[in-house]
Design a protein around this motif. Structure first.
Motif, mmCIF file in Angstrom:
data_model
loop_
_atom_site.group_PDB
_atom_site.id
_atom_site.type_symbol
_atom_site.label_atom_id
_atom_site.label_comp_id
_atom_site.label_asym_id
_atom_site.label_seq_id
_atom_site.Cartn_x
_atom_site.Cartn_y
_atom_site.Cartn_z
ATOM 1 N N ARG A 1 19.996 -36.538 -93.422
ATOM 2 C CA ARG A 1 19.029 -36.272 -92.352
ATOM 3 C C ARG A 1 19.352 -36.877 -90.832
ATOM 4 O O ARG A 1 18.432 -36.677 -89.833
ATOM 5 N N ILE B 1 19.518 -34.543 -87.981
ATOM 6 C CA ILE B 1 18.842 -33.499 -87.636
ATOM 7 C C ILE B 1 18.253 -34.400 -86.506
ATOM 8 O O ILE B 1 18.032 -33.767 -85.250
ATOM 9 N N TYR C 1 20.762 -34.374 -82.996
ATOM 10 C CA TYR C 1 20.183 -32.581 -82.646
ATOM 11 C C TYR C 1 18.743 -32.614 -81.610
ATOM 12 O O TYR C 1 18.709 -32.001 -80.788
ATOM 13 N N ARG C 2 18.104 -33.216 -82.548
ATOM 14 C CA ARG C 2 16.601 -32.986 -82.277
ATOM 15 C C ARG C 2 16.475 -33.854 -80.598
ATOM 16 O O ARG C 2 15.274 -33.710 -79.048
ATOM 17 N N GLY D 1 23.350 -32.703 -79.914
ATOM 18 C CA GLY D 1 24.281 -31.638 -80.397
ATOM 19 C C GLY D 1 25.690 -31.728 -80.240
ATOM 20 O O GLY D 1 26.617 -32.024 -80.991
ATOM 21 N N LEU E 1 23.144 -26.678 -86.572
ATOM 22 C CA LEU E 1 21.037 -26.841 -87.021
ATOM 23 C C LEU E 1 20.927 -25.966 -87.588
ATOM 24 O O LEU E 1 20.888 -25.300 -86.883
ATOM 25 N N HIS F 1 17.857 -23.744 -88.102
ATOM 26 C CA HIS F 1 16.380 -23.197 -88.831
ATOM 27 C C HIS F 1 16.088 -23.004 -89.766
ATOM 28 O O HIS F 1 16.458 -22.052 -90.354
ATOM 29 N N MET G 1 14.529 -27.539 -91.072
ATOM 30 C CA MET G 1 15.474 -28.116 -90.526
ATOM 31 C C MET G 1 17.326 -29.113 -91.698
ATOM 32 O O MET G 1 16.282 -29.261 -91.864
ATOM 33 N N THR G 2 18.076 -27.677 -91.493
ATOM 34 C CA THR G 2 19.017 -29.010 -91.954
ATOM 35 C C THR G 2 20.432 -28.943 -90.899
ATOM 36 O O THR G 2 20.175 -27.844 -90.226
ATOM 37 N N VAL G 3 21.441 -29.872 -90.967
ATOM 38 C CA VAL G 3 22.837 -29.625 -90.270
ATOM 39 C C VAL G 3 23.784 -29.208 -91.265
ATOM 40 O O VAL G 3 23.850 -29.977 -92.150
ATOM 41 N N ARG H 1 21.353 -24.595 -83.616
ATOM 42 C CA ARG H 1 21.544 -24.460 -82.619
ATOM 43 C C ARG H 1 23.160 -25.317 -82.995
ATOM 44 O O ARG H 1 23.170 -25.514 -83.891
#
Length: 173
Positions: A23, A26, A29-30, A34, A43, A45, A56-58, A96
């Motif tokens: 995780r 994520i 990215y936030r 990214g 990423l 959504h 969210m998941t990558v 993203r």
């Protein structure tokens, strides 16, 4: 039950520190980092099909077509992965990629397309392809035919941009 739906041979989602480590992207990215992942990760959504909450998941990008503004991803945990089931319920969502958001629609690919995708992926990333198949419990001998067979059992999703390759999406980040 088909190979794609067989749950007994699929890996179980990680727990504890392994889940935390998976995780971590994520959080990056936030934080706006990214672009560190280049073109290998995105990423996603997705809306929880039960909770209706934003999730969210990558995911690793198996292939990317900039001309068509599409990204292909695979469900390493099979067709019962939460993100996969959530996209099945609501295929229009956001991703993203690098630092840019994109509105996308998920298209679920048939096993024959999965065979081609996996064979191509194995040519470009042989070691990672072997690891992915081993993780999923799919036997491969390193030959193209075995990767094609494995690709038929892996659920692949093509995320196609809505409105073209250069369309930015306001809102979610």
């Amino acid at each position: 039950m088909t190979d794609r739906e067989s749950a007994h041979s699929r890996p179980r989602p990680p727990t504890g520190w392994r889940r935390l480590a998976l995780r971590l992207p994520i959080l990056l990215y936030r934080a706006g980092l990214g672009p560190l992942f280049g073109k290998r990760l995105l990423l996603l959504h997705h809306t929880g099909r039960v909770s209706d909450l934003d999730r969210m998941t990558v995911l690793e990008v198996v292939s990317h077509d900039p001309a068509e503004a599409s990204w292909t991803v695979a469900s390493g945990f099979g067709p019962r992965a939460d993100w996969y089931l959530n996209l099945r319920a609501q295929p229009k969502t956001l991703i993203r990629f690098g630092s840019r958001p994109h509105a996308v629609t998920a298209r679920f690919l048939p096993p024959e397309d999965g065979a081609e995708i996996m064979a191509d992926y194995a040519r470009r990333h042989p070691r990672t392809a072997r690891r992915l198949c081993g993780f999923m419990g799919l036997p491969v001998d390193g030959g193209e035919a075995s990767f094609r067979e494995a690709g038929k059992a892996i659920p692949f999703v093509r995320l196609e941009a809505v409105g073209g390759p250069d369309r930015d999406v306001p809102g979610r980040s």
